[in-house]
Enzyme design. Structure first.
Site, PDB file in Angstrom:
ATOM      1  N   ARG A  59       5.151   1.758  -1.297  1.00  0.00           N
ATOM      2  CA  ARG A  59       4.026   2.467  -2.035  1.00  0.00           C
ATOM      3  C   ARG A  59       3.667   1.863  -3.135  1.00  0.00           C
ATOM      4  NH1 ARG A  59       5.311   7.689  -1.239  1.00  0.00           N
ATOM      5  NH2 ARG A  59       4.054   7.923   0.442  1.00  0.00           N
ATOM      6  N   SER A  60       4.629   1.820  -4.273  1.00  0.00           N
ATOM      7  CA  SER A  60       4.607   1.168  -5.309  1.00  0.00           C
ATOM      8  C   SER A  60       3.761  -0.187  -5.370  1.00  0.00           C
ATOM      9  CB  SER A  60       5.947   1.100  -6.117  1.00  0.00           C
ATOM     10  OG  SER A  60       6.785   0.177  -5.540  1.00  0.00           O
TER      11      SER A  60
END
Length: 376
Positions: free
Chosen positions: A283-284
């Site tokens: 996600r990052s």
């Protein structure tokens, strides 16, 4: 009745990182929201309200309860789709201000997602949907104060909707869907308890803010707040040029962000940064890429730089940096800050090299112009 005057966004003193996190989410709400953690009295709620107030007005489908975008039929709610099928082509359009919705801590799931009247559907064969908070917040700003005190299940629903951009309600084989694309802003005081790590990771950006210690800035904060309380209209009028300029930049960036390009090297830089910091999941990486593109668009560029990646990482990684079992994550943050500084330096070096190359080319062109045939 006079509308309440909101403290101008551009009049907020300091807290640049918080302001940047809010602006980038305004440019691209698909980034996934920002969590602002800090002590009381640090302009958290003021900034959220002020951002919504300066955003440009938007075109919506007239009489639509969900503020559907007339230019994006693939995102229309069930009702707008039915109106179109029944012959309303094109659907009528009107303009309205960007909504600001404040979600109470006591909100239930039904209050958030809305409800389907099953009894009415069974008895009369009519589908009736009562909109919830997500409907009101579509294409606007959804603000949650003390998000750490909200029921975890409700927070999950909000974060899912923010990520998918749609709210689907299904009961007893009956379904209703509507767009739910909004700027999600959560604020909290860590002294009152933190979010579970799983929920913390779901917020795209996280900003830790503290009271400003600089004396001159503290004096300016007092001066501006007293001036606003004395005459809100006049105070806002003073900052109107800055508000309009920022609003225009955000609107321009919204049109530009889809066309912001990135290279394979940019992706490798992001992957190297997240893997070296041992960040879980992917996600990052996506958040940093989206944030970098929004930053480039806000700056009026059609490609991202290492600095854009660094500025996005400053917002996307601090709450994802791992802490050791017997220590806090200071050393992890030191490593992250060092890597971010290196990225910014890379952009500076590239820009300096480009400037030198341009100067050399100009000097070369000038020297060619000066060379003339020797007179006979």
């Amino acid at each position: 009745m006079n509308q309440k005057v909101i403290f101008p966004f551009t009049a907020i003193v300091g807290q640049e990182r918080m302001m940047r996190g809010l602006i980038l989410n305004a440019v691209d709400p698909r980034i996934g929201g920002v969590l602002i953690r800090g002590e009381r009295g640090t302009a958290k709620s003021t900034a959220a309200r002020a951002l919504a107030a300066l955003l440009p007005p938007m075109a919506v489908v007239k009489d639509c309860r969900f503020g559907c975008d007339p230019l994006k039929p693939t995102t229309w709610c069930t009702e707008c789709q039915e109106r179109f099928v029944q012959g309303e082509d094109p659907l009528p359009v009107e303009t309205k201000a960007t909504p600001f919705v404040n979600l109470p801590v006591s909100a239930t799931e039904d209050r958030v997602v809305g409800t389907l009247d099953i009894e009415r559907a069974i008895q009369k064969g009519e589908r009736h949907f009562e909109p919830g908070v997500l409907a009101s917040a579509n294409r606007g700003l959804l603000y949650i104060d003390e998000v750490n005190l909200l029921d975890d299940h409700v927070v999950d629903i909000l974060l899912d909707s923010a990520a998918m951009g749609v709210n689907v309600v299904e009961r007893e084989g009956i379904s209703f869907s509507h767009p739910a694309r909004f700027i999600l802003v959560g604020t909290m005081n860590p002294e009152e308890g933190d979010l579970r790590p799983q929920l913390l990771d779901r917020f795209a950006f996280s900003v830790e803010i503290r009271g400003i210690l600089d004396k001159a800035q503290r004096v300016e904060i007092m001066r501006r707040n007293i001036a606003f309380e004395t005459d809100p209209e006049r105070f806002r009028e003073q900052f109107m040029p800055q508000e309009l300029e920022l609003s225009g930049k955000i609107e321009h960036a919204r049109h530009l962000v889809e066309n912001v390009s990135y290279t394979q090297r940019d992706l490798l830089v992001i992957a190297d940064l997240t893997s070296s910091m041992e960040v879980d999941g992917h996600r990052s990486d996506l958040v940093i890429l989206k944030g970098a593109r929004a930053q480039a668009a806000f700056d009026g560029r059609d490609h991202i730089t290492s600095t854009d990646i660094a500025l996005a990482a400053e917002l996307a990684l601090p709450h994802r940096v791992k802490a050791g079992p017997f220590r806090k994550s200071e050393s992890g943050m030191e490593t992250l800050n060092s890597k971010i500084a290196d990225l910014k330096m890379q952009t500076t070096l590239v820009e300096t090299q480009d400037e030198r190359t341009q100067e050399d080319e100009q000097d070369s062109d000038e020297s060619k112009k000066k060379v003339t045939p020797r007179e006979m």
